[in-house]
Motif scaffolding. Structure first.
Motif, short mmCIF file in Angstrom:
data_model
loop_
_atom_site.label_atom_id
_atom_site.label_comp_id
_atom_site.label_asym_id
_atom_site.label_seq_id
_atom_site.Cartn_x
_atom_site.Cartn_y
_atom_site.Cartn_z
N GLN A 1 0.90 -0.93 0.05
CA GLN A 1 0.06 0.07 0.01
C GLN A 1 0.77 1.37 -0.13
O GLN A 1 2.02 1.13 0.16
N GLY A 2 0.13 2.50 -0.07
CA GLY A 2 0.73 3.58 -0.13
C GLY A 2 1.45 4.09 -1.45
O GLY A 2 1.33 3.54 -2.48
N SER B 1 -4.27 2.45 0.40
CA SER B 1 -3.96 3.71 1.05
C SER B 1 -3.29 4.80 -0.04
O SER B 1 -2.49 5.10 0.27
N PRO C 1 0.06 3.37 11.96
CA PRO C 1 -0.78 3.59 10.75
C PRO C 1 -1.93 4.39 11.53
O PRO C 1 -2.16 3.85 12.75
N ARG D 1 1.50 7.18 9.59
CA ARG D 1 0.96 6.74 8.14
C ARG D 1 -0.47 6.66 8.00
O ARG D 1 -1.09 5.51 8.62
N ILE E 1 -3.36 4.72 6.81
CA ILE E 1 -3.95 3.51 5.94
C ILE E 1 -5.22 3.38 6.49
O ILE E 1 -5.68 3.00 7.47
N THR F 1 -5.87 -3.73 5.91
CA THR F 1 -4.67 -3.22 5.18
C THR F 1 -3.65 -2.69 6.29
O THR F 1 -2.60 -3.39 6.39
N GLN F 2 -4.19 -2.33 7.51
CA GLN F 2 -3.24 -1.94 8.54
C GLN F 2 -2.58 -3.12 8.92
O GLN F 2 -1.39 -3.29 9.10
N ALA G 1 -0.08 -4.39 6.60
CA ALA G 1 1.23 -3.64 6.30
C ALA G 1 2.04 -3.77 7.67
O ALA G 1 3.40 -3.84 7.41
N GLU H 1 5.89 -2.83 6.34
CA GLU H 1 5.50 -1.40 6.09
C GLU H 1 5.39 -0.32 7.18
O GLU H 1 5.64 0.68 7.41
N THR H 2 4.79 -1.12 8.48
CA THR H 2 4.64 -0.40 9.43
C THR H 2 5.07 -1.28 10.54
O THR H 2 5.51 -2.31 10.41
N SER I 1 0.09 -2.46 14.69
CA SER I 1 -1.03 -2.52 14.34
C SER I 1 -2.04 -3.34 15.37
O SER I 1 -1.40 -3.99 16.21
#
Lengths: 323, 543
Positions: A160-161, A263, B46, B230, B232, B237-238, B241, B246-247, B250
């Motif tokens: 995403q992003g 996102s 997120p 970020r 989201i 998706t959080q 991620a 990516e994060t 969560s």
């Protein structure tokens, strides 16, 4: 051309009035939350600050005057100029949608044309079934499956992003990074219109192939390939251009679902969130922009008619087409 | 420090934490072998959408979290809800708890270099109580006067002693020197300036908020180079991620919990925190209307709903049925006051007593000509609300009560609540660490600004104020015991449950301490102490 002005005014007026009767504006302004409702005194102050006690006509008029100078005001949520937010968001949505549309066209047009050429064959029928299946399968479901496979399971693409690299990274790697982030959303967006565009192309080319001028050309001994591409396809371009004209505003419209899943902070999400937060300056600005684009789209379609079909003349035509 | 959670409350919460997950303490012991705290790396968290960053008026959790890092408050909350010093290094009460004196740290600077003084505290107070500012001022109700005898002393005089004396000073402080014109000031919500451990770098709507370590922080620079919030928007998706890296953080969706919690790799890669959050889902019954002014009817509504069954089935047990507004971690929580059980027969009996009798052939309840029928308002976008509402409609249907569900978006729902234009509403409160529920239950509109259900009971009003001004813990506990009994008897709301929140944090962060009732981001100094061993650092270089 001039007839576009009343249309535009009408759209802004209706939007302004609709927002006026939407409940909850003061609550959003007071940033009220669950279990902390604002006091009456605070609401009175807010009404004063935002001139909400002035008549609707006065406020509409003021907004219109500022619009003429392209002063879209400031967002109520982050106090930034709406113009700034709009520019960044529009660029992101446009990039995504242009790529998706190009991808869809690049596949759908040759595919649809070839199917038309082999109409009735097994390949054509199989293709039709496949396209219907694709069309019936919702884009967001495909998005979730692709995310799970390519990002979570195989780790090939970002989930995403927009970017994951800092702005200090070299330009080239940032470009690659952006491209990698674009792959999944572009594919998911393209795939929805792919089936539709392929069917559309097939139908129009097929209609051309069944017409007398193609029969005549065939009688003159012109080869099948030329028949399809130079004659039938060329004629099918006119309805395609009409369709593309209608797609121009959609280019900036943004898909809320795809933008949410990936996102991707585009126009769809901006509109949705602004409406939820009663961020009126942003909602109004977005309405004006999409109205302008719809008008521009039909203008553009008219322009491309002339290229696709030299018999269409420009003079006076614009005006008539618009009204 | 009068506010302290009960030992029992802490133990209960701790037990939940231990039963539910691997203790984070165990992981800390491993990390000790890896090395000493070092600078570097960033934490990516997120968020659903970009919040407003107007620290004066912010009420939503994300704005408050950013404020928590960008600016300071006089005092804050520690790991066990205890009040800890922050920009005030110490304080004392005098004149029988009527005066509270704060001693501020010296040499503290705002992020733009200007010195922090007691004038900033005074300014924050005056801005907050000024109705034109749009800030919520009810926490300062008992304050008579705030004075700054010198640059590093703040004296607060109360009208009467209050147990909220320290809690009210957990508000984020604002810089006086950037106040001119307020909305146009450099300290606008688009670029907040604070004294906090992290400095605001930039924010982009719909995308991210970036903070960097403040090298001049009075407790020393935080080990982390920065924090990135970020955006989201999709909860699913959080979580993914987090899995892709990516994060770093969560919440774990209830549906994912059974699968993930049994995966050893998941437990190895992430630290898991599980806590009953200071949040309470409830159904509010409009007591100004003809249907719900009778306590028996409200009791019947609660008895008709299988709350624990719902939590177990839909949330895999991630919730604790509530007897009232008191959270198990709150001071004065009385475990003897049990949540009303699921008892549809008793509910039917109570409705009969209240005059709502079942009439055949349609099987609906009537009193005179009036059919028992109402609409429940819920807000858009929360699937859990839909599920609870459907369960309630179903349960009530079997009792002969007709309930319709209407979905509104959040501002529209709030407006209906504000105008008392509803019959029943499903919503939730973010509770504070202080158990005082006056704002939710007092019948006076100034003292109970959030009592929009119109609940009114003079005994309750008295208990609430007695509790607020009982500075003796023993007395206060006794008042709260009676208050909880009364809540259970009156059912001013149907208290649903406290959600148990499960969050996962990437395993590379060290010295992360759990809080029994909040996420590890919340206590102070909390994340200021987090660090990542050099060989595990992942997000380096400029942001």
């Amino acid at each position: 051309m001039l007839s576009a002005v009343p249309t535009l005014l009408g759209i802004t007026l209706v939007t302004f009035l609709l927002l006026e009767i939407l409940p909850g504006r003061e609550m959003a302004l007071a940033r009220a939350g669950e279990g902390n409702l604002p006091s009456r005194e605070m609401l009175d102050r807010l009404r004063q600050t935002y001139h909400l006690d002035d008549p609707v006509s006065t406020r509409y008029f003021h907004w219109l005057i500022r619009l003429c100078r392209w002063d879209l005001g400031e967002s109520l949520l982050d106090q930034r100029p709406v113009n700034e937010t709009l520019r960044v968001t529009a660029a992101r949505t446009l990039a995504l949608n242009l790529l998706a549309l190009s991808l869809a066209l690049a596949i759908a047009v040759p595919l649809g044309t070839r199917w038309a050429a082999s109409a009735g064959s097994r390949r054509d029928r199989l293709g039709s079934v496949l396209m219907y299946l694709l069309y019936a399968f919702p884009g967001f479901a495909a998005a979730l499956i692709l995310q799970n496979l390519f990002a979570v399971r195989w780790g090939m693409l970002p989930l995403q992003g927009v970017t994951s690299l800092p702005s200090s990274a070299p330009l080239f790697s940032r470009g690659l990074d952006l491209a990698a982030h674009l792959v999944l959303p572009v594919v998911c967006l393209a795939y929805g219109s792919l089936a539709y565009l392929a069917r559309f192309t097939r139908a129009n080319v097929l209609e051309g192939l069944h017409s007398h001028y193609v029969d005549a050309a065939r009688a003159r001994g012109i080869g099948e390939g030329d028949l399809v591409w130079r004659h039938a396809f060329r004629n099918a371009l006119v309805p395609m251009v009409t369709l593309l004209g209608a797609l121009v505003p959609a280019l900036l419209g943004g898909s809320i679902l795809i933008e949410t899943i990936f996102s991707w902070p585009g126009m769809g999400r901006l509109y949705f969130e602004s409406l939820q937060n009663r961020d009126y300056p942003v909602v109004l600005a977005l309405t004006v922009v999409s109205a302008l684009l719809t008008l521009a789209g039909s203008l553009l379609a008219d322009f491309f008619y002339c290229i696709a079909d030299p018999r269409v003349e420009m003079e006076g035509g614009f005006h008539d087409q618009l009204s | 420090m009068r506010l302290r959670t009960t030992r029992a409350g802490c133990l209960l919460a701790l037990a939940l934490l231990l039963v539910g997950c691997q203790s984070p303490t165990a992981q800390r012991t491993d990390s000790a072998a890896v090395g000493h705290p070092v600078d570097g790396d960033r934490l990516v968290i997120p968020i659903i959408s970009t919040p407003s960053l107007d620290f004066l008026t912010c009420t939503d959790a994300w704005c408050l979290l950013v404020a928590h890092f960008v600016t300071d408050s006089l005092v804050d909350e520690g790991e066990n809800l205890e009040t800890v010093p922050r920009i005030a290094s110490s304080w004392e009460f005098s004149e029988q708890d009527r005066v509270l004196t704060f001693h501020l740290r010296e040499g503290v600077r705002w992020h733009d270099g200007a010195p922090f003084t007691s004038r900033d505290v005074l300014f924050t107070y005056r801005r907050t109580i000024d109705p034109a500012s749009g800030a919520r001022a009810d926490q300062f109700q008992d304050v008579q006067e705030v004075a700054a005898p010198d640059d590093f002393t703040v004296k607060v005089r109360f009208r009467q002693p209050t147990v909220l004396a320290l809690d009210m000073w957990k508000v984020p402080l604002l810089p006086e020197h950037l106040s001119e014109g307020v909305r146009e000031a450099p300290n606008s919500p688009s670029h907040p300036i604070g004294t906090g451990p992290f400095r605001f770098v930039r924010s982009e709507r719909g995308r991210e908020i970036v903070l960097e370590a403040n090298p001049d922080y009075f407790l020393g620079r935080p080990y982390l180079d920065g924090m990135i919030f970020r955006v989201i928007p999709a909860p699913a998706t959080q979580f993914q991620a987090l899995l892709t890296g990516e994060t770093d953080w969560s919440s774990i969706p209830a549906a994912e919990w059974p699968k993930q919690s049994s995966r050893p790799e998941f437990r190895k890669q992430f630290q898991i925190f599980e806590y009953p959050a200071l949040f309470l889902h409830y159904i509010g019954w409009n007591e100004r209307g003809p249907l719900f002014s009778d306590a028996r009817v409200r009791q019947a509504m609660t008895l008709a709903l299988d709350r624990q069954g719902f939590v177990n089935k839909v949330f895999h047990g991630a919730g604790i049925a509530a007897a009232g507004t008191f959270h198990p971690g709150h001071f004065g929580f009385d475990p003897a006051v049990r949540p009303l059980p699921y008892d549809p027969e008793k509910a039917a009996k109570l409705l009969d007593e209240a005059g709502w009798r079942l009439t055949l052939p349609q099987g609906v309840r009537r009193r005179g000509n009036r059919v028992f029928r109402f609409t429940l308002l819920i807000f858009q976008g929360d699937p859990m609300q839909q599920q609870i509402a459907s369960l309630l409609a179903d349960s009530l249907g079997r009792l002969g009560v007709q309930m319709e569900i209407k979905v509104l978006d959040f501002p529209a729902l709030l407006e209906r609540m504000h105008r008392h234009d509803f019959e029943a509403v499903l919503s939730g409160w973010a509770l504070s660490s202080n158990p005082d529920p006056t704002a939710l239950l007092h019948s006076d509109p100034v003292l109970g600004p959030s009592n929009y259900v119109g609940y009114s009971n003079t005994e309750m009003d008295r208990l609430l104020l007695d509790g607020r001004h009982a500075t003796d813990p023993g007395k206060r506990r006794e008042i709260y015991r009676r208050l909880q009994e009364l809540q259970s008897r009156d059912q001013p709301y149907t208290f649903l449950f406290f959600p148990v929140v499960r969050v996962a944090l990437d395993g590379r962060f060290r010295d992360v301490r759990a809080s029994p009732v909040a996420s590890p981001l919340k206590p102070y100094p909390g994340p200021l102490r987090w660090y990542v061993p050099t060989q595990l650092q992942k997000r380096t270089g400029p942001s």
